[in-house]
Structures are given as structure tokens and as C-alpha cells.
Design an enzyme around this catalytic site. Structure first.
Site, mmCIF file in Angstrom:
data_model
loop_
_atom_site.group_PDB
_atom_site.id
_atom_site.type_symbol
_atom_site.label_atom_id
_atom_site.label_comp_id
_atom_site.label_asym_id
_atom_site.label_seq_id
_atom_site.Cartn_x
_atom_site.Cartn_y
_atom_site.Cartn_z
ATOM 1 N N ASP A 367 48.136 52.825 34.792
ATOM 2 C CA ASP A 367 48.196 53.731 35.941
ATOM 3 C C ASP A 367 49.326 54.763 35.794
ATOM 4 O O ASP A 367 50.433 54.419 35.376
ATOM 5 C CB ASP A 367 48.455 52.850 37.178
ATOM 6 C CG ASP A 367 48.262 53.588 38.479
ATOM 7 O OD1 ASP A 367 47.977 54.793 38.438
ATOM 8 O OD2 ASP A 367 48.404 52.925 39.530
ATOM 9 N N ARG A 443 47.553 49.726 50.136
ATOM 10 C CA ARG A 443 48.281 50.330 49.002
ATOM 11 C C ARG A 443 48.257 51.857 49.130
ATOM 12 O O ARG A 443 48.052 52.545 48.138
ATOM 13 C CB ARG A 443 47.710 49.871 47.658
ATOM 14 C CG ARG A 443 48.752 49.901 46.548
ATOM 15 C CD ARG A 443 48.149 49.835 45.162
ATOM 16 N NE ARG A 443 49.184 49.659 44.159
ATOM 17 C CZ ARG A 443 49.043 49.911 42.875
ATOM 18 N NH1 ARG A 443 47.895 50.334 42.399
ATOM 19 N NH2 ARG A 443 50.029 49.723 42.039
ATOM 20 N N LYS A 476 40.250 50.330 31.279
ATOM 21 C CA LYS A 476 40.558 49.284 32.265
ATOM 22 C C LYS A 476 40.111 49.824 33.619
ATOM 23 O O LYS A 476 40.621 50.848 34.076
ATOM 24 C CB LYS A 476 42.053 48.988 32.255
ATOM 25 C CG LYS A 476 42.492 47.952 33.291
ATOM 26 C CD LYS A 476 43.975 47.614 33.086
ATOM 27 C CE LYS A 476 44.556 46.789 34.204
ATOM 28 N NZ LYS A 476 46.011 46.621 34.062
ATOM 29 N N TRP A 477 39.153 49.148 34.228
ATOM 30 C CA TRP A 477 38.514 49.627 35.464
ATOM 31 C C TRP A 477 39.074 48.838 36.635
ATOM 32 O O TRP A 477 38.717 47.688 36.839
ATOM 33 C CB TRP A 477 37.010 49.414 35.358
ATOM 34 C CG TRP A 477 36.200 49.962 36.488
ATOM 35 C CD1 TRP A 477 36.277 49.625 37.800
ATOM 36 C CD2 TRP A 477 35.169 50.946 36.390
ATOM 37 N NE1 TRP A 477 35.362 50.336 38.528
ATOM 38 C CE2 TRP A 477 34.661 51.156 37.690
ATOM 39 C CE3 TRP A 477 34.614 51.674 35.322
ATOM 40 C CZ2 TRP A 477 33.633 52.047 37.945
ATOM 41 C CZ3 TRP A 477 33.589 52.554 35.588
ATOM 42 C CH2 TRP A 477 33.108 52.746 36.888
ATOM 43 N N ASN A 480 41.946 48.502 43.666
ATOM 44 C CA ASN A 480 43.162 47.923 44.230
ATOM 45 C C ASN A 480 43.227 47.816 45.750
ATOM 46 O O ASN A 480 44.308 47.792 46.318
ATOM 47 C CB ASN A 480 44.384 48.690 43.712
ATOM 48 C CG ASN A 480 44.748 48.203 42.320
ATOM 49 O OD1 ASN A 480 44.666 47.015 42.043
ATOM 50 N ND2 ASN A 480 45.111 49.109 41.441
ATOM 51 N N CYS A 526 38.975 44.796 36.447
ATOM 52 C CA CYS A 526 40.252 44.443 37.062
ATOM 53 C C CYS A 526 40.125 44.764 38.539
ATOM 54 O O CYS A 526 39.449 45.710 38.918
ATOM 55 C CB CYS A 526 41.361 45.290 36.426
ATOM 56 S SG CYS A 526 43.002 45.014 37.144
ATOM 57 N N GLY A 528 43.270 44.464 41.111
ATOM 58 C CA GLY A 528 44.573 43.875 41.418
ATOM 59 C C GLY A 528 44.656 42.526 40.721
ATOM 60 O O GLY A 528 44.945 41.510 41.335
ATOM 61 N N ASP A 534 33.459 38.080 38.497
ATOM 62 C CA ASP A 534 32.162 37.516 38.831
ATOM 63 C C ASP A 534 31.149 37.911 37.762
ATOM 64 O O ASP A 534 31.406 38.779 36.937
ATOM 65 C CB ASP A 534 31.710 38.000 40.219
ATOM 66 C CG ASP A 534 31.703 39.519 40.309
ATOM 67 O OD1 ASP A 534 30.887 40.151 39.618
ATOM 68 O OD2 ASP A 534 32.532 40.088 41.056
ATOM 69 N N GLU A 614 62.645 37.905 18.326
ATOM 70 C CA GLU A 614 61.475 37.925 19.230
ATOM 71 C C GLU A 614 60.318 38.691 18.593
ATOM 72 O O GLU A 614 59.167 38.279 18.681
ATOM 73 C CB GLU A 614 61.852 38.571 20.573
ATOM 74 C CG GLU A 614 62.679 37.669 21.467
ATOM 75 C CD GLU A 614 63.163 38.377 22.725
ATOM 76 O OE1 GLU A 614 63.292 37.693 23.747
ATOM 77 O OE2 GLU A 614 63.433 39.596 22.672
HETATM 78 C C1 GLA Z 1 46.586 46.668 39.517
HETATM 79 C C2 GLA Z 1 46.342 46.015 38.185
HETATM 80 C C3 GLA Z 1 47.584 46.096 37.341
HETATM 81 C C4 GLA Z 1 47.974 47.537 37.163
HETATM 82 C C5 GLA Z 1 48.164 48.202 38.511
HETATM 83 C C6 GLA Z 1 48.369 49.682 38.364
HETATM 84 O O1 GLA Z 1 47.468 45.934 40.297
HETATM 85 O O2 GLA Z 1 45.918 44.705 38.343
HETATM 86 O O3 GLA Z 1 47.378 45.470 36.102
HETATM 87 O O4 GLA Z 1 46.970 48.188 36.425
HETATM 88 O O5 GLA Z 1 47.033 47.997 39.348
HETATM 89 O O6 GLA Z 1 48.531 50.324 39.583
#
Ligand code: GLA
Length: 729
Positions: A367, A443, A476-477, A480, A526, A528, A534, A614
């Protein structure tokens, strides 16, 4: 052959390898459910029906004086409300005259091979080598028909169910409830397992004995949700991981759902799953069809582990699709927890350079790359690159990342809009809101009205432009927030109950178009974290970010619950920094690696800030994961402990399908002094075969399964170990 039809007796029997499902045309065409359970051949299960006159259970008019026939107590395949069955129904119709009743009776059936036709506009399980039975029922007093569709996937003990509801009347009717399935059992010695959660703690299993009345879970949030998952298990009271009967029901749908079990007055159980009737109604014009989303039924008579194995295979091989379905997914590094919104191309390139040196495959820019998105209060909807942040633009950044040897992925949250965005300023009416009412913000954002084709078209055009502008190999879709103020100018007042479902159909149409246009791009779902995990989404996105909680110890519980239905190949999981950003907990890097490896694996931290040691550990982890990637993604997964009960240690394992290789993972949850001996019993090996453990020894499969592996004393909370088991004979 999987489906047997006894025309003379009106008997329909579906067989899988280990299960049998039977239906029958009963008196007056009532469509009965007779049996679902362990395989039983050559049997007409109507002998189990106990027809008794029961007070206050009415009788169909045709039954004359026979008071033993009642829709209120007979096991039914697709019960409708209003005509004598007082239990939870599958169908509720408001007829043209305003009456709220339907009475479905058998009309015809059709058997064919394969699983076509696909459900229009909806995702579904795909399988060429299976049989499908369609049974059409018709309302006794109107021209409304319901065609029930059953596809049988024998090897996996899976039956899929969906239905088509057709209005053959001359006037419109309204569907008030249209579930996908119900299963009537003549007894109630069952537990129901559901998977509850919240943001950053999804899919925690809860097992409760059924009681008289209804035990149900649902979502009215517009998405399948973090709070409850559209997957339930009905199992015997003594069913365990390794023994007993259990039935899994998963919904191939990503919006509002209802799943539950009802024990009726005489102790019979009805299990059901489908679209949530709350906030749902659908006007069906004359000649129109409504397609009910698909539900997957899976049966195991060998406990919960086997049930999961079958569902995992189904999802890997017949739900997920596209180029990445079975391919090794890229080990990625995501910049979200490394930078949040505060990044530019230099920061990203530094992460990429360090990642490339350690064997990581892909950089994902999260994001904050578009519009005026410098925080979470603005920019959503403006899908054009912010060139103040990314000087030189997207193509130049991607080229430089590619030159370092990494592929490139990008974040979108297509379904949302910020009020502070050009999109909202141009089209305020595109956001879901009720005229005269201020909408709920969540949000700081509003939800786009995905039921409107012009909104979907805008999103398609904007995303296509970004995805063609540079060499982007992953999306990544995200999503939120949940839906509130569900009202759309697209339909009249009387049809507002359709919007939540139309939203999901709009979402699927956008995904479908983009996937067809970009078949080589990997889409990760995705919401949040795991708020929309599902089977519906998995038809488009073969992996889903499992949770915004990246803490290794919390993740053990989240991934444990997720594993009951969903395979590791679908579980987005990353190593992040410590102290962990969500919990403040510090765990060893090795343990964070072991836990993240029970998924698609990747990193989400500023790798350039890691010490030399690391980084070496990261290099080893990436190499180890790549070496075991197919075992993890394609092998059989077993839960060896229940982290909700066993607070001392957690363990899980992967076994290859040929049983020659296994990986057992162990995490000490609480170190103790002078500990009790600990033996970890492996599962799924060949008893007579000899194996080495971590390259040493010579143990029979039986020894490892019954005698166990002694776990060495570990002197640290959250320490972990892996045991690689390899056949040597
Ligand atoms: C959601 C996603 C996180 C990240 C944030 C960005 O919370 O799950 O992985 O991408 O949004 O705003």
C-alpha cells in the site's frame, strides 16, 4: 460409476470411494433425503424412515387421513418454508400474490458426465472426470422450479451442490432465502465445529455439542469475514483427528453466509449452508433464473485429519487454477511491515538488493504507491502511480528490481474509495451510501458499489493500465473494511436486498476478467489479513494472506484452525521483525521461519537492517524452503497437537504422497526446567519402511509412528526444531 438411479423406486444413490448419499422420491413426490455417511451399497435406506403421527406436525392435503406423513418430520432434500416444515428451510419465496409459501415436489431428473455447465457469474469446483445429477422440483401451485445439482468426485469423497431457481410464472416472485444445501440426519449425537475469529486472529476452531434448537454462524459483513468462516464440520461426539465420522461443508462464496445445525423436536439434525437470508432478497422476473452458489460436502469415516487431507486435495487440484495452481510460488519480500507508507524507490531497491542476495524471488510493493496515498486517509481509487514517491515511475522501478534478479508484485485495494481521492470527487455516488444518511467510515474509507457495471469497468481499466505498464507478476488484492449502508442507485427501492449479492458478483466478474487478461500474474487474496479466506476467492487467488498477525506464536493457532479446510499452499505467511508489530513478542528468527514455512513463505521486514548472522539464517531458510516447497505445498498436512489445548508445545507435519519423505515441525511454547520426556509421534509413514531422521539412524515407520521421536531438551521459550524424515529403504 458414481451415481445410481433406480427409476422404478425413485431412488438416487451417489457413491464416492468411502461415502454414500441417497435421496428418494417419496409419497406425493416429496423429495426425501435418506442417507449420507459411510459407504453402503445395494441398500434402499427408506427402511430407516420412522413414520409416526406426531401432534402439531401437519400433513399434506393429499395424505387424506394418513397422519404419519409430515413435512415437519420427514428428512428433506431442499425444504421450502410455509407449507408444513417448521424447521430451518432452504427456500423461502414470496409469490406474486404475496403469499409466503412454496411446496416443492419431484418433477424430473437428468444425469450426465462432467461438471458443466458452470455456474454463471459464480466460481465453482472444476472436475472433468465426475458425474452430475440434476433433480428438478416444482412448486405444487405455481410454475416455480428448483433444479438441484449434485456432482460427485469419487476419489475425494466430495459431493458438490448448487441449485437453479427458475420463475416459470407470468409475474415476478421474490426469493427471501435460497440456501445451497441442507443435510437431514435422523439423530443428534453430533458436535459442530465452526471457525471464529477477529482481525489479526482468524479461524480459531470451536467445537460444541449440538443442543435442541439452532446453533449457527454467519456473516452479514459483505465478506465471508474474519469473524466466522464459511466452513463447518459436523462430527460424532467421539470423532478425533484419527478416527470417527465427520462431514465438512464449505461454501464456494465470499460474501454473506449462514451455516448452522438445527436439532428438531424429535432429535433429528439438519445441517445447512448458504447465502445469508438476512439483508437478502432477490426479485425473480418471469423466465429468470437465480443460481445458488455452490457448497462442497466432504465425508471422512477416518477422523478429521483425513477430512482435511481430502479438502486440501480438492482445493489444490479442483478449486485453485491457473499457472500457479501447482507451481512453486515465489518466495517474496513485502515492504509493508518494513516501511508502512513511508517509502520511495531507493528504500524499495535497498530491500530488493539485500533480498536478491539471499535467494528471495520477488519484491512486493504494498500500500502507498498510488495517488495521494501517503497514509490511510486518502488516495484509494486513484490507481495511478505517485511519481513523487517513485521517481521515474513504475516501469523504471520494476526494471531496476528485475535487474537485481527479483520479479515484482504490487498491492491493490480495488473495491474501496477514499473521500479524499479524485475518484470520489468525480463520482461520489459510486460509493455505497444511503441517500440522506451519512455513511459509516471504516479505516477512513468507503466501499465502492461493485454491483454497478460502470464501477467494475473503471476498476478493470485502471488495473489493466497499471498491469500493462510494467513487468508485474503478482497482485495482492486487499479489502480493508466491511460493507455497511448497502444501498445502490443501480436498482429500485424494492430490490435493495440484492445489492450484497450483486456486489460479490461484481467482484467475481472483475477478478474473472483480469485473470483472463493476465493469466501469468499470480493473484494473492487479502482482506486485512484473512478476512475473506474462502473457496470462492480461492478459485481466483490460489493463495490468501492468512492474517495481519505475523507473530509466530499467534500464527500457530491461526494456521492450525485454517488447516482444517485450507491447504498450506493457500496460506500466505511471512517472517517479520521482532519485537513483533502486532503483539510485541520476541521469538527466535528460526522459529519465525519454521512457522512461516507452513504456508507460501516470504518475508515482511527491512532485510537491509538485519545483521550478517541473521542474513545468513535467512539465506538458509530460503534454501530450505525451496528444497521442501513441493512437500509442503503438495504433501499431506497433519496437526500433531492442538495449540488451544496443549500450551507446552506445538507440532505439525507434512508427508509426501509417496510416504518417502516427511517434515515434522516443533515449537516449544513454554520452556520448563527439568521437563517431562517428550516423544513426538509421526503420522502417515509406511510402517514397514526404514527411515532416517535428520540424516541419522535407521527407524521403521512403525517405530516413528508408535514409539515417536524423542525431542531434545530446549532451553528457551519459543525455540523450534525440524525433523526431516527420509526413506532409506
Ligand atoms: C491490510 C493488509 C496488510 C497491508 C495493509 C496495507 O491490512 O492485510 O497486509 O497490505 O492492508 O494498508
Amino acid at each position: 460409476m458414481a451415481i445410481f438411479i433406480d427409476e422404478k423406486n425413485g431412488l438416487f444413490t451417489l457413491h464416492t470411494e468411502r461415502s454414500t448419499y441417497q435421496m428418494k422420491v417419496g409419497p406425493f413426490g416429496i423429495f426425501l433425503h435418506l442417507y449420507y455417511g459411510a459407504k453402503a451399497e445395494n441398500t434402499d435406506f427408506s427402511y430407516r424412515l420412522q413414520m409416526i403421527d406426531r401432534g402439531f406436525s401437519g400433513n399434506p392435503y393429499q395424505a387424506d387421513n394418513d397422519r404419519t406423513i409430515s413435512l415437519d418430520s420427514l428428512p428433506l432434500e431442499y425444504p421450502a418454508a410455509g407449507t408444513g416444515d417448521f424447521r430451518e428451510s432452504c427456500l423461502a419465496v414470496i409469490q406474486a400474490d404475496g403469499s409466503r409459501a412454496a411446496d416443492l415436489r419431484y418433477q424430473s431428473h437428468r444425469l450426465f458426465s462432467g461438471k458443466k455447465p458452470e455456474l454463471p457469474g459464480l466460481p465453482s469446483v472444476y472436475h472433468d472426470d465426475c458425474q452430475t445429477l440434476e433433480v428438478t422440483l416444482k412448486d405444487t401451485s405455481t410454475q416455480l422450479t428448483v433444479t438441484l445439482c449434485y456432482s460427485v468426485i469419487e476419489k475425494l469423497d466430495v459431493i458438490t451442490r448448487s441449485a437453479r431457481i427458475v420463475n416459470g410464472n407470468k409475474a415476478a416472485v421474490t426469493l427471501d432465502r435460497a440456501l445451497s444445501c441442507c443435510l437431514d440426519f435422523p439423530e443428534h449425537p453430533y458436535d459442530l465445529m465452526t471457525f471464529h475469529g477477529k482481525h489479526a486472529m482468524e479461524r480459531i476452531p470451536e467445537r460444541t455439542p449440538l443442543r435442541y434448537g439452532t446453533t449457527s454462524v454467519d456473516s452479514v459483513r459483505g465478506a465471508s469475514s474474519h469473524q466466522q468462516n464459511p466452513f463447518v464440520i459436523l462430527c460424532g461426539r467421539d470423532t478425533s483427528e484419527e478416527q470417527g465420522d465427520c462431514y465438512g461443508v464449505a461454501f464456494v462464496y465470499s460474501g454473506n453466509f449462514l451455516a448452522g445445525a438445527q436439532v428438531d423436536q424429535i432429535g433429528q439434525t439438519r445441517l445447512y449452508m448458504g447465502l445469508n437470508p438476512e439483508n437478502f432478497s432477490w426479485q425473480l422476473e418471469p423466465g429468470d433464473t437465480f443460481t445458488v452458489p455452490e457448497a462442497v460436502l466432504c465425508f471422512s469415516d477416518q477422523g478429521l485429519s483425513r477430512l482435511s487431507h481430502k479438502l486440501h486435495r480438492l482445493i489444490r487440484e479442483h478449486v485453485c487454477r491457473g499457472e500457479y495452481q501447482l507451481a512453486r510460488r515465489p518466495v517474496l519480500i513485502n515492504n509493508w511491515e518494513a516501511t508502512y507508507f513511508d517509502f520511495d524507490e531507493q528504500k524499495l531497491l535497498t530491500i530488493a538488493k539485500n533480498a536478491a542476495e539471499l535467494g528471495i524471488d520477488m519484491l512486493v510493493m504494498d500500500d502507498g504507491w498510488f495517488g495521494s496515498r501517503n497514509g490511510d486517509q486518502s488516495g484509494l481509487g486513484d490507481w495511478t502511480v505517485n511519481e513523487q514517491k517513485l521517481k521515474g515511475g513504475l516501469r523504471s522501478l520494476v526494471e531496476r528490481v528485475n535487474a537485481l534478479g527479483l520479479s515484482f508484485g504490487i498491492w491493490f485495494e480495488p473495491e474501496m474509495v477514499s473521500e479524499d481521492s479524485d475518484l470520489y470527487r468525480a463520482h461520489p455516488d459510486w460509493a455505497l451510501a444511503i441517500p440522506g444518511r451519512e455513511p459509516v467510515r471504516s479505516r477512513y474509507q468507503l466501499v465502492l458499489d461493485m454491483s454497478r457495471p460502470e464501477v467494475v469497468e473503471y476498476l478493470y481499466q485502471s488495473m489493466e493500465a497499471v498491469l500493462t505498464s510494467a513487468n508485474i507478476q503478482y497482485v495482492k488484492w486487499d479489502m480493508n473494511r466491511h460493507l455497511s449502508d448497502v444501498w445502490s442507485s443501480a436498482v429500485p427501492a424494492g430490490r435493495q436486498g440484492e445489492i450484497s449479492h450483486r456486489y460479490v458478483l461484481g467482484l467475481y466478474s472483475l477478478l474473472d476478467r483480469l485473470l483472463k487478461r493476465f493469466p501469468n500474474v499470480l493473484f494473492e487474496g487479502c482482506s486485512g489479513g484473512g478476512g475473506r479466506f474462502d473457496l470462492g476467492m480461492l478459485c481466483y487467488t490460489p493463495q490468501i494472506w492468512c492474517s495481519d498477525n505475523t507473530d509466530a506464536i499467534d500464527r500457530i493457532s491461526i494456521q492450525y484452525g485454517t488447516s482444517f479446510c485450507y491447504p498450506a499452499s493457500t496460506v500466505g505467511s511471512h517472517v517479520s521483525v521482532c519485537p513483533n508489530h502486532q503483539t510485541g513478542r520476541t521469538t527466535p528468527l528460526s522459529t519465525r521461519g519454521v512457522v512461516a514455512m507452513a504456508g507460501t513463505f516470504g518475508y515482511e521486514l527491512d532485510i537491509s537492517k538485519m545483521s550478517v548472522e541473521e542474513k545468513e539464517e535467512v539465506r538458509r531458510q530460503v534454501a530450505f524452503f525451496k528444497e521442501h516447497a513441493s512437500l509442503i505445498a503438495q504433501g499431506e498436512y497433519d496437526r500433531l497437537t492442538n495449540p488451544l489445548e496443549n500450551h507446552r508445545y506445538a507440532a505439525w507435519q507434512f508427508v509426501s504422497r509417496d510416504q518417502r519423505q516427511a517434515l515434522v515441525c516443533f515449537v516449544l511454547l513454554q520452556a520448563t526446567c527439568n521437563p517431562e520426556p517428550l516423544l513426538l509421534r509421526v503420522r502417515g509413514l509406511e510402517p514397514g519402511r526404514m527411515y532416517a531422521v535428520n540424516g541419522q539412524g535407521n527407524y521403521s515407520g512403525s517405530a516413528l509412528m508408535h514409539g515417536g521421536i524423542p525431542v531434545p531438551f530446549l532451553y528457551e521459550d519459543f525455540a523450534s526444531l525440524t525433523f526431516e524424515i527420509q526413506a532409506i529403504s
